[in-house]
Design a protein around this motif. Sequence first.
Motif, PDB file in Angstrom:
ATOM      1  N   SER A 105       0.834  -1.204   0.000  1.00  0.00           N
ATOM      2  CA  SER A 105       0.000   0.000   0.000  1.00  0.00           C
ATOM      3  C   SER A 105       0.868   1.253   0.000  1.00  0.00           C
ATOM      4  N   ASP A 106       2.052   1.153   0.609  1.00  0.00           N
ATOM      5  CA  ASP A 106       3.003   2.267   0.479  1.00  0.00           C
ATOM      6  C   ASP A 106       3.357   2.483  -0.994  1.00  0.00           C
ATOM      7  N   LEU A 107       3.671   1.370  -1.658  1.00  0.00           N
ATOM      8  CA  LEU A 107       4.069   1.476  -3.063  1.00  0.00           C
ATOM      9  C   LEU A 107       2.949   2.093  -3.894  1.00  0.00           C
ATOM     10  N   VAL A 108       1.754   1.581  -3.709  1.00  0.00           N
ATOM     11  CA  VAL A 108       0.628   2.070  -4.496  1.00  0.00           C
ATOM     12  C   VAL A 108       0.383   3.553  -4.224  1.00  0.00           C
ATOM     13  N   ARG A 109       0.516   3.922  -2.951  1.00  0.00           N
ATOM     14  CA  ARG A 109       0.285   5.324  -2.590  1.00  0.00           C
ATOM     15  C   ARG A 109       1.290   6.259  -3.267  1.00  0.00           C
ATOM     16  N   ASP A 110       2.540   5.756  -3.370  1.00  0.00           N
ATOM     17  CA  ASP A 110       3.595   6.621  -3.905  1.00  0.00           C
ATOM     18  C   ASP A 110       3.630   6.692  -5.422  1.00  0.00           C
ATOM     19  N   CYS A 111       2.838   5.875  -6.081  1.00  0.00           N
ATOM     20  CA  CYS A 111       2.906   5.828  -7.540  1.00  0.00           C
ATOM     21  C   CYS A 111       1.842   6.730  -8.139  1.00  0.00           C
ATOM     22  N   ALA A 112       2.297   7.629  -9.016  1.00  0.00           N
ATOM     23  CA  ALA A 112       1.377   8.597  -9.609  1.00  0.00           C
ATOM     24  C   ALA A 112       0.277   7.896 -10.399  1.00  0.00           C
ATOM     25  N   GLY A 113       0.648   6.819 -11.056  1.00  0.00           N
ATOM     26  CA  GLY A 113      -0.353   6.080 -11.824  1.00  0.00           C
ATOM     27  C   GLY A 113      -0.847   6.855 -13.028  1.00  0.00           C
ATOM     28  N   ASP A 114       0.058   7.538 -13.690  1.00  0.00           N
ATOM     29  CA  ASP A 114      -0.333   8.269 -14.892  1.00  0.00           C
ATOM     30  C   ASP A 114       0.368   7.671 -16.110  1.00  0.00           C
ATOM     31  N   SER A 115       0.447   8.456 -17.169  1.00  0.00           N
ATOM     32  CA  SER A 115       1.001   7.896 -18.400  1.00  0.00           C
ATOM     33  C   SER A 115       2.522   8.018 -18.487  1.00  0.00           C
ATOM     34  N   ARG A 116       3.131   8.611 -17.465  1.00  0.00           N
ATOM     35  CA  ARG A 116       4.588   8.733 -17.492  1.00  0.00           C
ATOM     36  C   ARG A 116       5.245   7.411 -17.081  1.00  0.00           C
ATOM     37  N   PRO A 117       6.454   7.180 -17.572  1.00  0.00           N
ATOM     38  CA  PRO A 117       7.099   5.897 -17.321  1.00  0.00           C
ATOM     39  C   PRO A 117       7.772   5.766 -15.952  1.00  0.00           C
ATOM     40  N   ASP A 118       8.046   6.856 -15.267  1.00  0.00           N
ATOM     41  CA  ASP A 118       8.759   6.712 -13.997  1.00  0.00           C
ATOM     42  C   ASP A 118       7.807   6.236 -12.911  1.00  0.00           C
ATOM     43  N   CYS A 119       8.184   5.107 -12.318  1.00  0.00           N
ATOM     44  CA  CYS A 119       7.256   4.426 -11.423  1.00  0.00           C
ATOM     45  C   CYS A 119       7.978   3.933 -10.176  1.00  0.00           C
ATOM     46  N   PRO A 120       7.613   4.472  -9.015  1.00  0.00           N
ATOM     47  CA  PRO A 120       8.304   4.080  -7.785  1.00  0.00           C
ATOM     48  C   PRO A 120       8.071   2.607  -7.413  1.00  0.00           C
ATOM     49  N   ILE A 121       7.040   2.005  -7.917  1.00  0.00           N
ATOM     50  CA  ILE A 121       6.801   0.595  -7.595  1.00  0.00           C
ATOM     51  C   ILE A 121       7.920  -0.257  -8.177  1.00  0.00           C
ATOM     52  N   LEU A 122       8.142  -0.088  -9.477  1.00  0.00           N
ATOM     53  CA  LEU A 122       9.225  -0.843 -10.107  1.00  0.00           C
ATOM     54  C   LEU A 122      10.566  -0.475  -9.470  1.00  0.00           C
ATOM     55  N   GLN A 123      10.714   0.792  -9.157  1.00  0.00           N
ATOM     56  CA  GLN A 123      11.949   1.245  -8.523  1.00  0.00           C
ATOM     57  C   GLN A 123      12.189   0.482  -7.224  1.00  0.00           C
ATOM     58  N   LYS A 124      11.149   0.397  -6.400  1.00  0.00           N
ATOM     59  CA  LYS A 124      11.294  -0.243  -5.097  1.00  0.00           C
ATOM     60  C   LYS A 124      11.482  -1.751  -5.228  1.00  0.00           C
ATOM     61  N   LEU A 125      10.943  -2.323  -6.281  1.00  0.00           N
ATOM     62  CA  LEU A 125      11.134  -3.764  -6.470  1.00  0.00           C
ATOM     63  C   LEU A 125      12.604  -4.094  -6.736  1.00  0.00           C
ATOM     64  N   GLU A 126      13.372  -3.087  -7.038  1.00  0.00           N
ATOM     65  CA  GLU A 126      14.811  -3.314  -7.165  1.00  0.00           C
ATOM     66  C   GLU A 126      15.511  -3.204  -5.814  1.00  0.00           C
ATOM     67  N   ASP A 127      14.845  -2.529  -4.861  1.00  0.00           N
ATOM     68  CA  ASP A 127      15.495  -2.257  -3.575  1.00  0.00           C
ATOM     69  C   ASP A 127      14.938  -3.069  -2.421  1.00  0.00           C
ATOM     70  N   PHE A 128      13.664  -3.370  -2.497  1.00  0.00           N
ATOM     71  CA  PHE A 128      12.974  -4.015  -1.387  1.00  0.00           C
ATOM     72  C   PHE A 128      13.666  -5.323  -0.976  1.00  0.00           C
ATOM     73  N   PRO A 129      13.945  -5.491   0.331  1.00  0.00           N
ATOM     74  CA  PRO A 129      14.627  -6.712   0.766  1.00  0.00           C
ATOM     75  C   PRO A 129      13.746  -7.942   0.588  1.00  0.00           C
ATOM     76  N   THR A 130      14.383  -9.006   0.121  1.00  0.00           N
ATOM     77  CA  THR A 130      13.656 -10.246  -0.197  1.00  0.00           C
ATOM     78  C   THR A 130      13.049 -10.880   1.050  1.00  0.00           C
ATOM     79  N   GLY A 131      13.601 -10.636   2.219  1.00  0.00           N
ATOM     80  CA  GLY A 131      13.083 -11.249   3.437  1.00  0.00           C
ATOM     81  C   GLY A 131      13.580 -12.658   3.534  1.00  0.00           C
TER      82      GLY A 131
END
Lengths: 131, 131
Positions: A105-131
């Motif tokens: 829900s953090d990811l979804v909240r931070d993503c503009a969700g528009d037509s631009r390509p920059d997307c914090p969700i994909l960005q975070k999927l590169e950083d988020f710890p696997t656990g």
Amino acid sequence: MNIGDVAKQAGLPAKTIRYYEDIGLVKPLRDTNGYRAFRQSDVHKLVFLGRSRALGFTIEDCRALLALWEDQDRASADVRAIAKDHLAQIEAKIADLEAMRNTLSDLVRDCAGDSRPDCPILQKLEDFPTG
Amino acid sequence: MNIGDVAKQAGLPAKTIRYYEDIGLVKPLRDTNGYRAFRQSDVHKLVFLGRSRALGFTIEDCRALLALWEDQDRASADVRAIAKDHLAQIEAKIADLEAMRNTLSDLVRDCAGDSRPDCPILQKLEDFPTG
DNA sequence: CTTGACCCTCCAGTGACTGGAAGCCCCATA
DNA sequence: TATGGGGCTTCCAGTCACTGGAGGGTCAAG
């Protein structure tokens, strides 16, 4: 009783009931035409199974609970142990899912969700710890 | 890089990585000896996959996210839609599990858990609505 | 006699791996 | 040079709890 009627009474698909017979949870009789002939006690068992499954018990848990259910000399401690164990597993699963939900829900909240390509969700999927 | 090293770096079992190749999520090269030869970009993809899976995305979601991740012209709305959908599913699953937990913990609380055969858990499994 | 709703069995597929067998490859040590 | 151990390969089967479908028998109504 035929399988269709049993299915309605027990609230289970006929396929599932056949499967339960396959794995030995119920043992209906057979009519001369080959149709399964369910006794009232079979229906009762199937209702019990449906309710146990609805509470998320595994089939093997159900098998054990069913055996205890039919054993007049059982100790309630045996039943309680199965239920407590299952409860612990459910609680662990809830905790897992809540962690996922929070991150997502953090990811979804931070993503503009528009037509631009920059997307914090994909960005975070590169950083988020696997656990 | 060989599969064992990749497995360590990506935090995934080698078996899983082979499986991901099978279903077309990664396409490592091959050495002359037949060994898989992973490029850095393959490892990067596998890390991405591991993280997406850790957040509970299905393999098909991961495939879609991976495609978007590699598409420089993607719209962030597309990513957000997948994530929101997944979030809704997680929330539904949490609600289900919480209902189960509540019922179960009531049952466990009410059961003496001693050597006597009377057990409210089994009793309630005859009454509890299948839902 | 036909229609349609049942019922039967058996086989295959789901999701996402996981385990294991059988066999090749590579490196280090005796 | 032999040997041992680890890592790599493929392929097959199993997990869990069903679910879908093919192909065919049965039954009651019209």
